[in-house]
Scaffold this active site. Structure first.
Site, PDB file in Angstrom:
ATOM      1  N   ASP A  35      -5.898  11.127   8.413  1.00 19.45           N
ATOM      2  CA  ASP A  35      -4.500  10.687   8.299  1.00 19.45           C
ATOM      3  C   ASP A  35      -3.570  11.861   8.605  1.00 19.45           C
ATOM      4  O   ASP A  35      -3.641  12.911   7.977  1.00 19.45           O
ATOM      5  CB  ASP A  35      -4.226  10.146   6.889  1.00 19.45           C
ATOM      6  CG  ASP A  35      -2.962   9.297   6.844  1.00 19.45           C
ATOM      7  OD1 ASP A  35      -1.938   9.697   7.449  1.00 19.45           O
ATOM      8  OD2 ASP A  35      -2.987   8.228   6.211  1.00 19.45           O
ATOM      9  N   SER A  76       1.573   4.945   8.195  1.00 19.63           N
ATOM     10  CA  SER A  76       0.123   4.732   8.146  1.00 19.63           C
ATOM     11  C   SER A  76      -0.241   3.265   8.022  1.00 19.63           C
ATOM     12  O   SER A  76      -1.353   2.871   8.379  1.00 19.63           O
ATOM     13  CB  SER A  76      -0.490   5.501   6.976  1.00 19.63           C
ATOM     14  OG  SER A  76      -0.356   6.882   7.192  1.00 19.63           O
ATOM     15  N   HIS A 254       2.844  16.485   4.803  1.00 17.20           N
ATOM     16  CA  HIS A 254       4.170  16.116   4.291  1.00 17.20           C
ATOM     17  C   HIS A 254       4.757  17.276   3.484  1.00 17.20           C
ATOM     18  O   HIS A 254       5.965  17.496   3.493  1.00 17.20           O
ATOM     19  CB  HIS A 254       4.074  14.879   3.382  1.00 17.20           C
ATOM     20  CG  HIS A 254       4.045  13.582   4.120  1.00 17.20           C
ATOM     21  ND1 HIS A 254       5.161  13.014   4.699  1.00 17.20           N
ATOM     22  CD2 HIS A 254       3.029  12.726   4.384  1.00 17.20           C
ATOM     23  CE1 HIS A 254       4.828  11.874   5.281  1.00 17.20           C
ATOM     24  NE2 HIS A 254       3.535  11.674   5.105  1.00 17.20           N
ATOM     25  N   ASP A 292      -4.098   8.407  12.637  1.00 22.31           N
ATOM     26  CA  ASP A 292      -3.139   7.303  12.731  1.00 22.31           C
ATOM     27  C   ASP A 292      -1.797   7.749  13.303  1.00 22.31           C
ATOM     28  O   ASP A 292      -1.056   6.964  13.871  1.00 22.31           O
ATOM     29  CB  ASP A 292      -2.967   6.618  11.367  1.00 22.31           C
ATOM     30  CG  ASP A 292      -2.689   7.603  10.246  1.00 22.31           C
ATOM     31  OD1 ASP A 292      -2.692   8.838  10.471  1.00 22.31           O
ATOM     32  OD2 ASP A 292      -2.455   7.137   9.112  1.00 22.31           O
TER      33      ASP A 292
END
Ligand code: MG
Ligand code: ZN
Length: 357
Positions: A35, A76, A254, A292
């Site tokens: 991810d 996502s 993030h 993703d």
């Protein structure tokens, strides 16, 4: 002479009229999703590891487009849904199209056609990426409804966090009990998983997400991947589909936390090594490593390979819209070379397992 004849017959038997290798030799597909994992994340992991990563052994590389149905920059949920179902949808959607109508996933097609199937994640099992493979809800934040959908999809193994969405729910229901009533083994620790794991096991290893690597998760992902493969190969003679997510590369990105990103990538790569080793010893196994979307707009301005150091910079604390590399290994890997939409991952896996919509 016999050997030559035999070899010629074997070749004839494996080739179709176009001279390509027959698709029916692919039995198992292991789809691994990092991810938020763009090229800089992988290169940071490689630099910090100080040696080539398993992911770098992949002979066929693709580039996937990630834009969602309503945004240039996907989340996502939308990209998980695109990868799982072949359908572009809006940001936030889980296993439903732009009209909120449910769309079948490759995992569900696999189960419906006699394959075994499972999901492994280091996030909550109810988080967007794994959920896109078994749930159908209009909003990714509906964790409790997503947990309910897991009890309805019939998968053979699920390993991750997210216990709260099954057992400590606002509606008072206990979906771990629901699973047990269906014949599932529900376990809460890696040790229990090892001793009790069998066909139809759900492991809820944390209340929410698993800890981060820097927070002490250890080798849960590689171990869970190994256990899932053992369970799946015993669940169906036909073969299996397994989705494994390195969920927290995105979380660290993030947070623009470069050491955390490197640690999560190295951990994910250990699980990739488990999958590749399985493919090496089980002919007919395909390993596809993708992402993703990219998170953080990460780049590496400099570094030192000998010192295992790099200078990471970030342009955002959210996702970006750039191409995402895909790395394919094992049976049928060549079909994943090229530049295509993330929905093309679904199409190629469906074709590999000879599944039809
Ligand atoms: Mg995810
Ligand atoms: Zn994210």
């Amino acid at each position: 002479m016999y050997a030559v004849l035999f070899a010629a017959l074997m070749m004839a038997g494996c080739a179709d009229s176009t001279g390509k290798t027959g698709k029916n030799e692919i039995k198992n597909v292991i789809l691994m999703i990092g991810d938020g994992m763009g090229p800089a994340h992988v290169y940071a992991g490689f630099t910090a590891y100080g040696a080539p990563l398993n992911i770098m052994k992949s002979p066929f590389i693709g580039l996937t487009k990630t834009n969602s149905a309503n945004k240039y920059t996907t989340d996502s949920a939308a990209s998980g849904t695109a990868i799982a179902t072949g359908k572009k949808t809006y940001n936030g959607a889980i296993g439903v199209g732009p009209d909120t109508v449910p769309v079948n996933s490759v995992l569900q097609y696999a189960l419906d056609n006699g394959y075994a199937a499972g999901v492994v994640a280091t996030s909550e099992l109810t988080h967007a990426t794994p959920a896109a493979f078994y749930a159908h809800v209009p909003d990714r934040n509906m964790g409790e409804a997503i947990a309910a959908d897991l009890t309805r999809c019939g998968l053979n193994v699920a390993i991750g966090g997210g216990r709260n969405h099954f057992e400590r729910r606002s509606d008072g229901a206990n979906y771990a009990d629901t699973l047990r009533n269906q014949g599932y083994e529900v376990v809460y620790t890696l040790d229990e998983l090892k001793t009790k794991g069998r066909d139809h096991t759900v492991a809820l290893l944390a209340d929410g997400h698993m800890p981060s690597m820097l927070g002490g998760r250890g080798d849960m992902l590689a171990k869970a991947t190994e256990t899932a493969l053992n369970i799946l190969e015993q669940s169906s003679e036909k073969g299996f589909f397994l989705m494994v997510e390195g969920s927290q590369i995105d979380f660290e990105a993030h947070a623009n936390n470069a050491p955390g990103i490197a640690a999560e990538v190295i951990d994910f790569d250990q699980a990739i090594g488990v999958a590749q080793k399985y493919a090496d010893t089980h002919p007919g196994t395909l390993v596809v490593v993708c992402a993703d979307h990219e998170t953080g707009g990460m780049t590496l301005l400099g570094g030192d390979l000998d010192e295992k150091q790099f200078d990471a910079r970030f342009s955002t604390d959210y996702h970006t819209g750039v191409f995402i590399p895909l790395y394919a290994y094992g049976a049928g890997a060549e079909a994943f070379a090229g530049v295509y939409e993330n929905t093309g991952i679904f199409e190629r896996i469906m074709s590999a397992l000879q599944l039809k919509k």
